[in-house]
Scaffold this motif. Structure first.
Motif, PDB file in Angstrom:
ATOM      1  N   HIS A 143      32.757 -53.342  -2.602  1.00  0.00           N
ATOM      2  CA  HIS A 143      32.673 -54.222  -1.362  1.00  0.00           C
ATOM      3  C   HIS A 143      33.048 -55.726  -2.115  1.00  0.00           C
ATOM      4  O   HIS A 143      33.314 -56.234  -3.133  1.00  0.00           O
ATOM      5  CB  HIS A 143      31.317 -54.109  -0.965  1.00  0.00           C
ATOM      6  CG  HIS A 143      30.198 -54.320  -2.354  1.00  0.00           C
ATOM      7  ND1 HIS A 143      30.092 -55.755  -2.267  1.00  0.00           N
ATOM      8  CD2 HIS A 143      29.500 -53.752  -3.310  1.00  0.00           C
ATOM      9  CE1 HIS A 143      29.385 -56.194  -4.059  1.00  0.00           C
ATOM     10  NE2 HIS A 143      29.668 -54.579  -4.151  1.00  0.00           N
ATOM     11  N   TRP A 175      35.890 -44.480   4.705  1.00  0.00           N
ATOM     12  CA  TRP A 175      34.387 -44.488   3.670  1.00  0.00           C
ATOM     13  C   TRP A 175      33.662 -45.161   3.354  1.00  0.00           C
ATOM     14  O   TRP A 175      34.524 -45.830   2.242  1.00  0.00           O
ATOM     15  CB  TRP A 175      34.171 -42.936   3.356  1.00  0.00           C
ATOM     16  CG  TRP A 175      34.926 -41.982   3.797  1.00  0.00           C
ATOM     17  CD1 TRP A 175      36.417 -41.132   3.651  1.00  0.00           C
ATOM     18  CD2 TRP A 175      34.521 -40.914   4.535  1.00  0.00           C
ATOM     19  NE1 TRP A 175      37.015 -40.242   4.214  1.00  0.00           N
ATOM     20  CE2 TRP A 175      35.544 -39.245   4.685  1.00  0.00           C
ATOM     21  CE3 TRP A 175      33.284 -40.822   4.609  1.00  0.00           C
ATOM     22  CZ2 TRP A 175      35.443 -38.804   5.514  1.00  0.00           C
ATOM     23  CZ3 TRP A 175      33.762 -39.361   5.995  1.00  0.00           C
ATOM     24  CH2 TRP A 175      34.583 -38.128   5.774  1.00  0.00           C
ATOM     25  N   HIS A 176      32.607 -45.722   3.579  1.00  0.00           N
ATOM     26  CA  HIS A 176      31.904 -46.533   3.247  1.00  0.00           C
ATOM     27  C   HIS A 176      30.480 -46.096   2.708  1.00  0.00           C
ATOM     28  O   HIS A 176      29.854 -44.530   3.006  1.00  0.00           O
ATOM     29  CB  HIS A 176      31.535 -47.304   4.305  1.00  0.00           C
ATOM     30  CG  HIS A 176      30.596 -47.612   5.611  1.00  0.00           C
ATOM     31  ND1 HIS A 176      29.744 -47.679   5.251  1.00  0.00           N
ATOM     32  CD2 HIS A 176      31.305 -47.035   6.190  1.00  0.00           C
ATOM     33  CE1 HIS A 176      29.009 -47.569   6.739  1.00  0.00           C
ATOM     34  NE2 HIS A 176      30.310 -46.941   7.341  1.00  0.00           N
ATOM     35  N   SER A 177      30.244 -47.169   1.672  1.00  0.00           N
ATOM     36  CA  SER A 177      28.546 -46.368   1.028  1.00  0.00           C
ATOM     37  C   SER A 177      27.397 -46.781   2.552  1.00  0.00           C
ATOM     38  O   SER A 177      27.947 -47.654   3.051  1.00  0.00           O
ATOM     39  CB  SER A 177      28.397 -47.573  -0.133  1.00  0.00           C
ATOM     40  OG  SER A 177      26.847 -47.721   0.066  1.00  0.00           O
ATOM     41  N   ALA A 235      28.994 -53.085   1.511  1.00  0.00           N
ATOM     42  CA  ALA A 235      29.700 -51.752   2.034  1.00  0.00           C
ATOM     43  C   ALA A 235      30.150 -51.841   3.601  1.00  0.00           C
ATOM     44  O   ALA A 235      31.443 -51.882   3.818  1.00  0.00           O
ATOM     45  CB  ALA A 235      29.436 -50.862   0.910  1.00  0.00           C
ATOM     46  N   SER A 241      32.042 -55.165   4.590  1.00  0.00           N
ATOM     47  CA  SER A 241      33.522 -54.629   3.761  1.00  0.00           C
ATOM     48  C   SER A 241      34.100 -53.962   4.667  1.00  0.00           C
ATOM     49  O   SER A 241      35.358 -54.308   5.660  1.00  0.00           O
ATOM     50  CB  SER A 241      33.198 -54.171   2.763  1.00  0.00           C
ATOM     51  OG  SER A 241      32.916 -55.356   1.887  1.00  0.00           O
ATOM     52  N   ALA A 242      34.015 -52.742   5.357  1.00  0.00           N
ATOM     53  CA  ALA A 242      34.278 -51.480   5.960  1.00  0.00           C
ATOM     54  C   ALA A 242      34.723 -51.608   7.162  1.00  0.00           C
ATOM     55  O   ALA A 242      35.855 -51.511   7.893  1.00  0.00           O
ATOM     56  CB  ALA A 242      33.488 -50.067   5.913  1.00  0.00           C
ATOM     57  N   GLU A 247      29.494 -43.113   7.512  1.00  0.00           N
ATOM     58  CA  GLU A 247      29.539 -43.532   5.943  1.00  0.00           C
ATOM     59  C   GLU A 247      29.770 -42.203   5.245  1.00  0.00           C
ATOM     60  O   GLU A 247      28.970 -40.828   5.911  1.00  0.00           O
ATOM     61  CB  GLU A 247      27.608 -43.590   6.398  1.00  0.00           C
ATOM     62  CG  GLU A 247      26.864 -43.630   5.739  1.00  0.00           C
ATOM     63  CD  GLU A 247      25.632 -44.488   5.983  1.00  0.00           C
ATOM     64  OE1 GLU A 247      24.375 -43.627   5.429  1.00  0.00           O
ATOM     65  OE2 GLU A 247      25.225 -45.364   6.496  1.00  0.00           O
ATOM     66  N   VAL A 286      35.420 -47.543  -0.057  1.00  0.00           N
ATOM     67  CA  VAL A 286      34.590 -49.084   0.075  1.00  0.00           C
ATOM     68  C   VAL A 286      32.766 -48.238  -0.737  1.00  0.00           C
ATOM     69  O   VAL A 286      31.978 -47.977   0.173  1.00  0.00           O
ATOM     70  CB  VAL A 286      34.485 -49.844   1.804  1.00  0.00           C
ATOM     71  CG1 VAL A 286      33.731 -51.510   1.087  1.00  0.00           C
ATOM     72  CG2 VAL A 286      35.724 -49.895   1.978  1.00  0.00           C
ATOM     73  N   THR A 287      32.961 -49.193  -1.983  1.00  0.00           N
ATOM     74  CA  THR A 287      31.994 -48.410  -2.282  1.00  0.00           C
ATOM     75  C   THR A 287      31.794 -49.923  -3.356  1.00  0.00           C
ATOM     76  O   THR A 287      31.380 -50.700  -3.484  1.00  0.00           O
ATOM     77  CB  THR A 287      31.859 -47.300  -3.480  1.00  0.00           C
ATOM     78  OG1 THR A 287      31.096 -46.628  -3.623  1.00  0.00           O
ATOM     79  CG2 THR A 287      33.502 -46.940  -3.727  1.00  0.00           C
ATOM     80  N   THR A 315      36.544 -56.403  -4.169  1.00  0.00           N
ATOM     81  CA  THR A 315      38.212 -55.590  -3.042  1.00  0.00           C
ATOM     82  C   THR A 315      39.388 -55.271  -4.021  1.00  0.00           C
ATOM     83  O   THR A 315      40.754 -54.955  -3.848  1.00  0.00           O
ATOM     84  CB  THR A 315      37.757 -56.366  -2.438  1.00  0.00           C
ATOM     85  OG1 THR A 315      38.596 -57.903  -2.419  1.00  0.00           O
ATOM     86  CG2 THR A 315      37.088 -57.435  -0.719  1.00  0.00           C
TER      87      THR A 315
END
Length: 200
Positions: free
Chosen positions: A11, A44-46, A51, A54-55, A69, A132-133, A161
């Motif tokens: 992120h 996919w993101h946390s 995160a 950021s996504a 997610e 995005v983690t 990033t």
């Protein structure tokens, strides 16, 4: 031979409360611009706010890629090493980790690998996925790709990033195409998320 392309990104820079800063928004937007030239299938993101935000910045540049997610991407310690495998400077970091907490961290780490570090079906097409983690999760996936001992995730750091790319193909070991690449960021936005130090 189909390839699963995983684009891993930590992120953007966040504040002490875990919220993305203005600088973090800029970093994520620049990463989105870089990824826009690729045929991204999914982002996919946390579940954590830094995160998620950021996504959302990436999504502005990837309007055709569904965003969702993934609980496996949440920030956690993937493996608590024993004293003999813990570098001196890390020793205090693991103080207070109970066995149940360490076991849950390893369960999540195994679930992360099972979901994302796999080869595509032989009849499938290439896939391109962005994750995005967080730094520890990227370190764990790199460690897995290298088939390194579990404790080797320690010291594999990722900037905010920064881009890491791993390819998965049937019958071949995972290929680490790049790690911690920050070429999409201007100099003043690089190396955040690392302790102070001399940088190249």
């Amino acid at each position: 031979m189909p390839t699963r392309h995983l684009y891993l990104a930590r992120h953007g820079a966040a504040d002490a409360f875990g919220e993305l800063t203005d600088l973090g928004h800029r970093q994520a937007s620049l990463l989105g611009e870089r990824l826009a030239a690729l045929p991204i299938d999914n982002v996919w993101h946390s579940p954590l706010p830094r995160a998620v935000a950021s996504a959302h910045e990436l999504a502005k540049h990837l309007p055709d890629a569904p965003m969702a997610e993934a609980a496996e991407l949440i920030d956690h310690v993937p493996f608590v090493p024993g004293p003999a495998d813990t570098p001196g400077p890390w020793a205090g970091f693991f103080d207070g980790y109970e066995a149940a907490e360490a076991a849950e961290g390893r369960r999540l780490a195994d679930a992360l690998v099972a979901r994302f570090a796999t080869v595509p079906d032989e009849a499938a097409s290439d896939t391109h996925e962005v994750l995005v983690t967080h730094a520890f999760q990227i370190a764990w996936l790199i460690r897995h790709a290298l088939d390194a001992p579990p404790s080797r995730w320690l010291g594999l750091n990722s900037g905010n990033t920064a881009l890491t790319v791993i390819h998965y193909r049937t019958g071949l070991p995972p290929a680490i195409v790049m790690f911690n690449d920050m070429s999409h960021l201007p100099a003043d936005l690089r190396w955040t998320g690392f302790p102070p130090g001399t940088r190249p």
